[in-house]
Write a protein that holds these residues in place. Structure first.
Motif, mmCIF file in Angstrom:
data_model
loop_
_atom_site.group_PDB
_atom_site.id
_atom_site.type_symbol
_atom_site.label_atom_id
_atom_site.label_comp_id
_atom_site.label_asym_id
_atom_site.label_seq_id
_atom_site.Cartn_x
_atom_site.Cartn_y
_atom_site.Cartn_z
ATOM 1 N N TYR A 1 39.771 45.817 42.908
ATOM 2 C CA TYR A 1 41.210 45.958 42.685
ATOM 3 C C TYR A 1 41.944 45.560 43.957
ATOM 4 O O TYR A 1 41.374 45.580 45.047
ATOM 5 C CB TYR A 1 41.552 47.405 42.332
ATOM 6 C CG TYR A 1 40.912 47.855 41.049
ATOM 7 C CD1 TYR A 1 41.569 47.684 39.835
ATOM 8 C CD2 TYR A 1 39.644 48.437 41.037
ATOM 9 C CE1 TYR A 1 40.973 48.075 38.644
ATOM 10 C CE2 TYR A 1 39.049 48.829 39.850
ATOM 11 C CZ TYR A 1 39.716 48.641 38.659
ATOM 12 O OH TYR A 1 39.128 49.018 37.486
ATOM 13 N N ARG B 1 33.688 45.085 39.752
ATOM 14 C CA ARG B 1 35.135 44.860 39.685
ATOM 15 C C ARG B 1 35.785 45.351 40.970
ATOM 16 O O ARG B 1 35.448 46.409 41.487
ATOM 17 C CB ARG B 1 35.725 45.620 38.505
ATOM 18 C CG ARG B 1 37.234 45.481 38.375
ATOM 19 C CD ARG B 1 37.775 46.210 37.157
ATOM 20 N NE ARG B 1 37.215 45.574 35.979
ATOM 21 C CZ ARG B 1 36.838 46.226 34.877
ATOM 22 N NH1 ARG B 1 36.974 47.536 34.802
ATOM 23 N NH2 ARG B 1 36.342 45.583 33.845
ATOM 24 N N TYR C 1 46.898 35.239 44.119
ATOM 25 C CA TYR C 1 45.709 35.871 43.557
ATOM 26 C C TYR C 1 45.462 35.438 42.114
ATOM 27 O O TYR C 1 44.302 35.264 41.715
ATOM 28 C CB TYR C 1 45.813 37.397 43.678
ATOM 29 C CG TYR C 1 45.662 37.862 45.110
ATOM 30 C CD1 TYR C 1 44.437 37.814 45.747
ATOM 31 C CD2 TYR C 1 46.755 38.320 45.836
ATOM 32 C CE1 TYR C 1 44.291 38.220 47.071
ATOM 33 C CE2 TYR C 1 46.620 38.728 47.159
ATOM 34 C CZ TYR C 1 45.387 38.670 47.773
ATOM 35 O OH TYR C 1 45.238 39.054 49.072
ATOM 36 N N TRP D 1 42.200 36.526 39.787
ATOM 37 C CA TRP D 1 42.598 37.922 39.649
ATOM 38 C C TRP D 1 43.521 38.063 38.441
ATOM 39 O O TRP D 1 44.236 37.120 38.084
ATOM 40 C CB TRP D 1 43.309 38.405 40.914
ATOM 41 C CG TRP D 1 42.394 38.440 42.098
ATOM 42 C CD1 TRP D 1 42.009 37.383 42.864
ATOM 43 C CD2 TRP D 1 41.731 39.587 42.639
ATOM 44 N NE1 TRP D 1 41.155 37.792 43.864
ATOM 45 C CE2 TRP D 1 40.969 39.139 43.749
ATOM 46 C CE3 TRP D 1 41.726 40.927 42.304
ATOM 47 C CZ2 TRP D 1 40.196 40.003 44.513
ATOM 48 C CZ3 TRP D 1 40.960 41.795 43.079
ATOM 49 C CH2 TRP D 1 40.199 41.329 44.155
ATOM 50 N N GLN D 2 43.512 39.218 37.827
ATOM 51 C CA GLN D 2 44.355 39.497 36.662
ATOM 52 C C GLN D 2 45.323 40.631 36.986
ATOM 53 O O GLN D 2 44.946 41.605 37.642
ATOM 54 C CB GLN D 2 43.500 39.925 35.463
ATOM 55 C CG GLN D 2 42.504 38.875 35.046
ATOM 56 C CD GLN D 2 41.533 39.415 34.009
ATOM 57 O OE1 GLN D 2 41.094 40.569 34.079
ATOM 58 N NE2 GLN D 2 41.198 38.583 33.049
ATOM 59 N N MET E 1 46.269 44.534 40.616
ATOM 60 C CA MET E 1 45.459 43.454 40.062
ATOM 61 C C MET E 1 43.979 43.818 40.120
ATOM 62 O O MET E 1 43.589 44.700 40.887
ATOM 63 C CB MET E 1 45.728 42.154 40.844
ATOM 64 C CG MET E 1 47.199 41.761 40.856
ATOM 65 S SD MET E 1 47.544 40.231 41.737
ATOM 66 C CE MET E 1 47.127 39.056 40.443
ATOM 67 N N GLN E 2 43.196 43.112 39.314
ATOM 68 C CA GLN E 2 41.750 43.321 39.316
ATOM 69 C C GLN E 2 41.042 41.988 39.187
ATOM 70 O O GLN E 2 41.620 41.007 38.702
ATOM 71 C CB GLN E 2 41.303 44.227 38.173
ATOM 72 C CG GLN E 2 41.379 43.569 36.809
ATOM 73 C CD GLN E 2 40.813 44.436 35.696
ATOM 74 O OE1 GLN E 2 40.685 45.640 35.844
ATOM 75 N NE2 GLN E 2 40.483 43.815 34.595
ATOM 76 N N ARG E 3 39.794 41.974 39.617
ATOM 77 C CA ARG E 3 38.947 40.785 39.446
ATOM 78 C C ARG E 3 37.552 41.251 39.106
ATOM 79 O O ARG E 3 36.962 42.070 39.827
ATOM 80 C CB ARG E 3 38.935 39.962 40.727
ATOM 81 C CG ARG E 3 38.062 38.730 40.629
ATOM 82 C CD ARG E 3 38.216 37.877 41.875
ATOM 83 N NE ARG E 3 37.222 36.830 41.917
ATOM 84 C CZ ARG E 3 37.037 36.042 42.959
ATOM 85 N NH1 ARG E 3 37.780 36.169 44.029
ATOM 86 N NH2 ARG E 3 36.117 35.118 42.930
ATOM 87 N N CYS F 1 34.225 39.569 48.149
ATOM 88 C CA CYS F 1 33.811 39.633 46.741
ATOM 89 C C CYS F 1 32.304 39.451 46.610
ATOM 90 O O CYS F 1 31.650 40.182 45.848
ATOM 91 C CB CYS F 1 34.561 38.583 45.922
ATOM 92 S SG CYS F 1 36.315 38.945 45.698
#
Length: 152
Positions: free
Chosen positions: A117, A115, A127, A132-133, A148-150, A105
């Motif tokens: 994924y 961003r 996560y 992470w979302q 998911m994404q961050r 990251c």
């Protein structure tokens, strides 16, 4: 403490790591022979498609995480991706995966990426606890996958 370095600097580990990933995520490789994946993975260290960070201690490979250009054909419009997260059984439970993920990251952020994924079939809670979302749940390779994404 294991040190982190790019697999491109230690290509003698490439085939071994590719085999570990092939076995760990076997559902992703049903239609791809191991030798083909090993070749693709090694090429990816040179062309940037699978920029992999590894953890080493006393010459022993302990884990990995990668910044991948593409990792889910069903969402080809998305990227880049956190991929190839793996630690050997003896290295688990010591925070190594988190160190590898954080380093990927940070590397991405340094390059202006805002961003990342990922997809996972069994580590969604892991996560979520790390920022992470969840975007969606989808069926891929006959498995439920969490996309998911961050934001970095």
């Amino acid at each position: 403490m294991p040190r982190l370095d790019w697999l491109a600097n230690h290509m003698s580990y490439s085939d071994t790591l590719a085999e570990w990933l092939y076995r760990q995520f076997s559902y992703e490789f049903v239609e791809q022979p191991l030798a083909d994946w090993q070749r693709e993975f090694a090429d990816g260290q040179r062309n940037g498609n699978w920029k992999c960070l590894i953890a080493l201690a006393d010459g022993e490979l302990l884990g990995s995480a990668a910044l991948a250009k593409a990792d889910l054909a069903e969402r080809a419009e998305l990227g880049p991706w956190l991929a190839c997260v793996f630690t050997t059984p003896q290295a688990r439970g010591q925070g190594l995966a988190e160190r590898l993920i954080d380093a990927i990251c940070a590397h991405a952020k340094e390059r202006g990426i805002t961003r990342l994924y990922l997809h996972t079939h069994d580590r969604r809670d892991y996560y979520l606890k790390r920022g992470w979302q969840t975007l969606e749940c989808l069926q891929v390779w006959g498995e439920e996958q969490w996309l998911m994404q961050r934001n970095l």
